[in-house]
Design an enzyme around this catalytic site. Structure first.
Site, PDB file in Angstrom:
ATOM      1  N   ASP A  79      -5.197   5.338   2.104  1.00 38.83           N
ATOM      2  CA  ASP A  79      -5.387   4.063   1.217  1.00 38.83           C
ATOM      3  C   ASP A  79      -6.416   3.168   1.843  1.00 38.83           C
ATOM      4  O   ASP A  79      -7.019   3.275   2.701  1.00 38.83           O
ATOM      5  CB  ASP A  79      -4.128   3.532   1.289  1.00 38.83           C
ATOM      6  CG  ASP A  79      -3.709   2.887   2.632  1.00 38.83           C
ATOM      7  OD1 ASP A  79      -3.660   3.742   3.725  1.00 38.83           O
ATOM      8  OD2 ASP A  79      -3.466   1.720   2.887  1.00 38.83           O
ATOM      9  N   GLU A 146      -1.575   2.422   5.316  1.00 39.89           N
ATOM     10  CA  GLU A 146      -1.897   1.821   6.494  1.00 39.89           C
ATOM     11  C   GLU A 146      -2.215   0.327   6.424  1.00 39.89           C
ATOM     12  O   GLU A 146      -1.794  -0.295   7.383  1.00 39.89           O
ATOM     13  CB  GLU A 146      -3.293   2.618   7.233  1.00 39.89           C
ATOM     14  CG  GLU A 146      -3.197   2.157   8.769  1.00 39.89           C
ATOM     15  CD  GLU A 146      -4.226   1.025   8.836  1.00 39.89           C
ATOM     16  OE1 GLU A 146      -4.368   0.464  10.097  1.00 39.89           O
ATOM     17  OE2 GLU A 146      -4.900   0.316   7.836  1.00 39.89           O
TER      18      GLU A 146
HETATM   19 ZN   LIG Z   1      -8.466   1.678   8.481  1.00 40.10          ZN
END
Ligand SMILES: [Zn+2]
Length: 484
Positions: A79, A146
């Site tokens: 992501d 994340e």
């Molecule tokens: Zn990163």
């Protein structure tokens, strides 16, 4: 379609990176990029697992002669943070990026580039695709989300992994090797705000103009925290005067150093108002002097905002408890690292104070790269809070990644880097969370490093990735894998 990056080396890495840039993949919107990665694995007949969240691990056997070497994990997140300039109409949920090259950097027109951490995905796929590489058995792990609290790493089933050597490619400076990070926890303490009615003058205390900053990466700047300074002023005037709290409010995020705080107090004996203001002035002068370097624009102001009024105020015990709590609770840096001079090991930030109708709460972000110190500090906050009638809750706990000096993997990486680039990167740790913490916690004996190419201004529309730096990084990875 015209390929912007096709002439840059390493060809495969830039090919995959450009593909990824064409697929929208902001946090929470990763199913298409996960499909792309899954299709890659299928096409090559590589064993893989895609879990319920969308995390993917792809396996590849060791190359000839490396079949029985210990497995190596290569890890990053799929992501990206979606940020764009005000005048950009692109729908980053649905459209790919408009990449271009300028001054040796890859950039995206008016948006983030997602080099953080698309370059890890691109390198991971390039390694898997290259049958000429020398490498131990590979486990390439690409996590989701994340950037919104390490959601994927937190839920990832580490029993899918055999490796105890991990290369994380989510760092941003080719001259640094990250070898540790802090864990964290959000600590909230709450107390009943027992009210009664009383008459007197109301004084409003405003602290403004502080510099603020990130409560992890910038806690070492020793900047003022408006909530903490409010505790000092309130305690100073509380000693020797009958004052009652009406409310304290400061800050909105546990991870930001608080820049503003406002408190209201009632002074029942209006004859005391002038001496209270005089005393507060002495504390203000001290604070201005102490913070003149870090917070040159600090402004502390006391105003009599209402005269001879009847007000809902905290009773005597509540006032005493809140002021004692705010004044005595630990704040800021608690311990510096002895192994890595200049690095913060343990800290906390009182990010939020908020008064409700019937309660008051303070929210802290506690960080440490040593798990036991984090737990100890949480316990200490709970102890002080308990003495002052507060109850504590802990949430969002994530593990640190403890620094171990001179691990075999660190040494091999530094050697590979020196061989390829002539430079030995500096070993560093970060006083904030990275995904390695979850893997270090769940994989006993993990030896882990984190590196990356030069990425500048990540999470902003100015994000850019150094092309020569990617080439160097990939050569170092190849050199390192052959040595593992
Ligand atoms: Zn990163």
């Amino acid at each position: 379609m015209e390929r912007i990056l096709e002439n840059f080396e390493p060809k495969d890495v830039f090919k995959y990176f450009e593909d990824i840039c064409g697929i929208p993949h902001g946090s929470g919107n990763t199913s298409l990029i996960a499909d792309y990665i899954e299709a890659f694995a299928k096409e090559r007949n590589l064993k893989y697992v895609r879990d319920a969240l969308g995390n993917i691990v792809i396996y590849k056997d060791g190359s000839k002669g490396y079949e029985n070497h210990p497995a190596v994990i290569f890890q990053g997140h799929m992501d990206m943070v979606c940020e764009k300039d005000k005048d950009i109409s692109k729908d980053m949920e649905k459209e790919g990026l408009d990449i271009y090259v300028e001054d040796g950097f890859v950039k995206a027109k008016g948006t983030t580039l997602g080099g953080d951490d698309g370059i890890a995905v691109a390198c991971g796929l390039a390694i898997l695709a290259d049958d000429s590489l020398k490498h131990p058995p590979l486990e390439v792990v690409i996590t989701v989300d994340e950037e919104i609290g390490m959601v994927g790493a937190q839920a990832f089933d580490c029993s899918l992994l055999k490796g105890r050597l991990m290369l994380n490619a989510d760092s941003e400076n080719e001259k640094e090797l990250l070898c540790g990070c802090a864990g964290g926890a959000t600590v909230t303490v709450r107390r009943e705000f027992k009210r009664e009615k009383a008459g007197g003058d109301v004084i409003e205390i405003n602290i403004k103009g502080l510099t603020g900053g990130h409560s992890g990466c910038e806690i070492d700047r020793q900047r003022g925290n408006a909530n903490v300074l409010m505790g000092r002023i309130l305690h100073g005037i509380y000693i020797g005067h009958d004052i009652r709290l009406i409310g304290i409010d400061g800050g909105t995020k546990d991870n930001a150093i608080t820049r503003e705080c406002c408190a209201k107090i009632l002074v029942p004996d209006t004859d005391e108002v002038s001496s209270i203001i005089k005393k507060a002035g002495e504390y203000t002068a001290e604070i201005y002097n102490e913070y003149k370097v870090t917070d040159p624009d600090i402004n502390i102001n006391l105003d009599v905002s209402e005269k001879n009024v009847t007000h809902d105020i905290a009773d005597k015990d509540t006032t005493k408890d809140i002021i004692n709590m705010l004044y005595t609770v630990p704040a800021g840096i608690q311990k510096m690292s002895c192994e890595l001079p200049g690095l913060v090991q343990t800290s906390l930030n009182l990010g939020v104070s908020a008064t409700g109708d019937n309660d008051i709460k303070f929210t802290f972000l506690v960080r440490s790269s040593v798990e036991s110190e984090k737990n100890d500090l949480v316990s200490k906050v709970g102890c002080v809070a308990g003495m002052c009638g507060f109850n504590m809750t802990v949430s969002g706990d994530y593990p640190g990644w403890e620094f171990k000096s001179g691990s075999p993997l660190q040494e091999k990486y530094l050697n590979a880097c020196e061989k390829v680039t002539g430079i030995r990167p500096t070993i560093c740790t970060v006083h904030a969370g990275v995904e390695c913490g979850f893997f270090a916690k769940n994989l006993d004996g993990l030896d882990c490093i984190s590196f990356g190419p030069d990425l500048r201004d990540i999470h902003t529309s100015r994000e850019r990735m150094g092309i020569a730096s990617v080439e160097k990084m990939y050569k170092v990875i190849k050199e390192l894998l052959a040595d593992l």
